[in-house]
Design an enzyme around this catalytic site. Structure first.
Site, PDB file in Angstrom:
ATOM      1  N   SER A 550      44.088  49.552 -10.548  1.00  0.00           N
ATOM      2  CA  SER A 550      45.502  49.891 -10.490  1.00  0.00           C
ATOM      3  C   SER A 550      46.169  49.068  -9.383  1.00  0.00           C
ATOM      4  O   SER A 550      46.150  47.842  -9.444  1.00  0.00           O
ATOM      5  CB  SER A 550      45.674  51.393 -10.285  1.00  0.00           C
ATOM      6  OG  SER A 550      46.992  51.789 -10.557  1.00  0.00           O
ATOM      7  N   ASP A 636      48.208  52.929 -21.601  1.00  0.00           N
ATOM      8  CA  ASP A 636      48.405  53.175 -20.171  1.00  0.00           C
ATOM      9  C   ASP A 636      49.895  53.137 -19.828  1.00  0.00           C
ATOM     10  O   ASP A 636      50.535  52.094 -19.953  1.00  0.00           O
ATOM     11  CB  ASP A 636      47.651  52.108 -19.374  1.00  0.00           C
ATOM     12  CG  ASP A 636      47.655  52.361 -17.882  1.00  0.00           C
ATOM     13  OD1 ASP A 636      48.433  53.218 -17.413  1.00  0.00           O
ATOM     14  OD2 ASP A 636      46.871  51.706 -17.172  1.00  0.00           O
ATOM     15  N   HIS A 671      45.370  54.921 -18.569  1.00  0.00           N
ATOM     16  CA  HIS A 671      45.122  54.485 -17.200  1.00  0.00           C
ATOM     17  C   HIS A 671      43.759  54.935 -16.671  1.00  0.00           C
ATOM     18  O   HIS A 671      43.102  54.218 -15.929  1.00  0.00           O
ATOM     19  CB  HIS A 671      46.229  55.030 -16.296  1.00  0.00           C
ATOM     20  CG  HIS A 671      46.316  54.351 -14.967  1.00  0.00           C
ATOM     21  ND1 HIS A 671      46.731  53.041 -14.833  1.00  0.00           N
ATOM     22  CD2 HIS A 671      46.052  54.790 -13.717  1.00  0.00           C
ATOM     23  CE1 HIS A 671      46.724  52.715 -13.541  1.00  0.00           C
ATOM     24  NE2 HIS A 671      46.314  53.757 -12.850  1.00  0.00           N
TER      25      HIS A 671
END
Length: 698
Positions: A550, A636, A671
């Site tokens: 991320s 995501d 995600h």
């Protein structure tokens, strides 16, 4: 000998130049077409993805399959090792609330949690309230948001996301019948807060940009379309959350971005009233509220309290003008959270990089702390479900010590060990070493680095190393027990966590010095950590594999551009690498709330130029990149799939080395990757196989 041999020709993305001019600067993006025009609808129905984009993603998946084909046996071995360290039929220690105690358990072979309760103070039969494995049957992806029981203990709110897009559907489970009521609420944030009578609850609704922008009041038995709007936040830069108090007398509406917050209160004595503003938002001022009977406790950085202080105010008049100090600001000691019980105030703080739990007697004012002696460790303040109690719960672990769960008597200071994490395949603490070292930086700072390695690992520069980093949003990476990384450590790896600026590992200033105009400190800190580990002979540059996900994936993209020669490989999970384009598009999920973290390049040329100077995608150049593995999720909403996809296409175009750049897109997840506990292990095994391969240990 090269790690990758006889590879097929990699996919080459078509170039379809799109130009954009801002602040007098024109940029060309050859791969902008990889962003689907119907991305918002596609998050809810992946079958409508543009066929050309789908074909490209599938070609990338086929390429990485071929590149990693020779690790199939290794991946299975790694998976089996990691699975063997998990107690498959594990159960939590249930938390007491009224006549029951609530917890979760897993069954042998099961992927998902089962939510249960028992009679209070009895180790009797577990009543299964929600069977996660059963609810997930037939779904390629299923993530649960939990089960929130009503005050009357007769039913509960539960939520699920079956696409990975983080739009949760809520249902109501009747505990007596085991069946769901007719209520069905879609596109929610994932949970609800019950009214005291158990006949209604409050929840957040996500807008088309995935922002929780509205709080609704739902009455059981009514359609979602008739739910009453309680509050709507019109500023696209702010999120909302809804919570409740242990005494069930207030509903908290928490409105915030990454540096500013505002609370509104709704008394449960009048559920139809307008929420009451506590203190209006002021840029850079944060506060969070906890109830303490006749007072509220407020954790805030107001008044230059950079590392936060605790205030209190009467429940009848909680406005800022009535706040008085309870725990003073102490520079360098960051207060992380606070909660109150009838007789005690409890808060978590971090001092000199290590966490500790502080307890204050609300009558005598006497303080004491819970701390441990290891060089690096992790504490978790779990607390209690009940307000009138002398007992609360916390967890402890370190890189070598499996997680331990304690009940703690706030009055007598008695500590009761409830559970120690079992490692079925065995774990000898004395076989391992955990250390906290400090890497010097060019600007005079010292970056904490947590290390784990076997005692018999030779520290002569020959050991491979996995170096993990994050460094954003003030998130600190705990030095906690991780059974998965033992698969690397047992093969001679040094496992290292670089606590770089951008987290709050050394206080709030550590965060400030790694955001906005200081963002590059995050990247240079990570490079300094790698350099230090080499100089101290923990490893060598051709043996370090960098890993981050991320915002930590942005870190991976930046260090790959800045110092590709220092790493044997890079693993970037759902990497936020197209920073400039994303921050320039306020229609994307979460972009406006991100401006306080990275800057607003739409309004500011200075911030545009700074982001452009480090944004990984924009700074890919003709360099000898190491092998790179990028991992992505099609649905995501946080780091959209096209960011890593574009980045990989550009890396492959510009890299001057023969090292492969791999993209693995999970076509059925978002995600967080796979939703099942063993499915997730397969993903970790894949990443670790890549790390072992690039250092010649596969």
């Amino acid at each position: 000998m090269p790690a990758f041999k006889n590879l097929p020709e990699p996919p080459r993305a078509a170039k379809k130049p799109v130009t954009d001019t801002r602040h007098g600067v024109t940029r060309t993006d050859d791969y902008a077409w990889l962003r689907a025009e119907n991305w918002q609808a596609m998050f809810k129905d992946t079958s409508i993805l543009d066929p050309e984009i789908r074909a490209y993603l599938e070609a990338e998946n086929a390429y990485q399959d071929a590149a990693m084909a020779d690790t199939a046996d290794l991946r299975k071995k790694l998976f089996d090792e990691m699975k063997a360290r998990i107690k498959e039929d594990d159960s939590s220690v249930p938390m007491k609330d009224g006549p029951f105690a609530y917890g979760t358990l897993y069954v042998k072979g099961g992927e998902h949690a089962h939510y249960f309760r028992t009679k209070r103070d009895k180790d009797g039969l577990k009543e299964i309230l929600l069977n996660g494995d059963r609810e997930a049957e037939g779904k390629a992806y299923c993530r649960f948001s939990g089960l929130d029981h009503a005050p009357g203990h007769d039913k509960g709110i539960w939520g699920f996301d079956d696409k990975g897009s983080e739009y949760f559907t809520l249902k109501i489970r009747d505990f007596k019948t085991g069946k769901d009521l007719t209520d069905l609420l879609e596109n929610t944030g994932g949970g609800g807060v019950w009214a005291p009578d158990g006949k209604s609850f409050f929840y957040t609704l996500l807008d088309e940009n995935h922002r929780p922008s509205k709080v609704f009041h739902h009455i059981l038995g009514q359609p979602q379309s008739s739910d009453r709007l309680v509050y709507e936040e019109s500023d696209p830069g702010f999120f909302m959350g809804v919570g409740g108090s242990m005494l069930n007398d207030f509903i908290f509406i928490d409105i915030h971005d990454h540096e500013t917050s505002e609370y509104r209160l709704l008394s449960t004595k009048n559920l139809t009233a307008e929420p009451m503003l506590v203190a209006e938002r002021v840029e850079g001022i944060e506060y969070a509220m906890s109830e303490g009977g006749d007072v509220f406790y407020i954790l805030t950085n107001d008044g230059d309290a950079k590392d936060f202080k605790i205030m209190q105010a009467p429940v009848t008049a909680p406005g800022k003008e009535n706040w008085t100090e309870v725990v003073a600001h102490r520079p360098g000691t960051l207060i992380l959270s606070v909660e109150a019980y009838k007789g005690h105030l409890v808060w978590m703080e971090r001092h000199e990089g290590l966490p500790r739990i502080m307890i204050r007697d609300r009558v005598t004012g006497e303080d004491h702390s819970i701390a441990f002696a290891e060089e690096a460790y992790s504490l978790g303040l779990i607390g209690a479900m009940e307000y009138d109690t002398d007992w609360m719960r916390f967890s402890y672990s370190s890189m070598t010590t499996p997680s331990q769960l304690f009940d703690y008597n706030l009055k007598t200071r008695e500590r009761v060990l409830l559970k120690t994490q079992e490692v079925p395949s065995g774990h000898k603490i004395d076989d391992y070493v955990t250390r906290r070292v400090f890497a010097p930086t060019a600007d005079g700072e010292k970056v904490p680095v947590t290390l784990l390695y076997r005692k018999n690992t030779k520290l002569d520069g020959g050991a491979p190393c996995l170096l993990y980093g994050y460094g954003a949003y003030g998130i600190s990476i705990p030095a906690s027990f991780n059974t998965n990384c033992l698969s690397l450590v047992n093969k001679g790896f040094v496992y290292a966590i670089a606590h770089v600026r951008g987290g709050k590992d050394k206080g709030f200033a550590w965060y400030e010095n790694g955001k906005m105009e200081n963002k590059k400190n995050t990247f240079s800190d990570f490079i300094a950590a790698a350099d230090y580990l080499v100089r101290q002979q923990y490893t060598s540059f051709d043996r370090i594999v960098a890993e981050g996900g991320s915002a930590g994936g942005m870190l991976m993209g930046a260090i790959a551009n800045m110092a590709p020669e220092m790493f044997a490989g890079v693993i970037a999970a759902v990497p936020f690498v197209d920073v400039l384009n994303t921050m320039l598009d306020d229609t994307l999920p979460l972009t406006p709330p991100e401006w306080p973290e990275w800057g607003n390049p739409i309004e500011s040329k200075e911030e545009y130029d700074y982001i452009a100077s480090y944004s990984p995608y924009d700074n890919v150049g003709a360099k000898a990149y190491p092998p790179i593995l990028a991992l992505s999720g099609l649905t995501d909403p946080r780091v959209t799939y096209w960011e890593p996809t574009k980045w990989v296409a550009k890396l492959r175009e510009y890299s001057t080395s023969n090292n492969p750049v791999l993209l693995k897109t999970n076509m059925g997840a978002g995600h967080g990757g796979a939703s099942g506990r063993f499915q997730r292990l397969e993903e970790v095994a894949y990443e670790y196989a890549f790390a072992l391969k690039v250092v010649g240990k596969a």
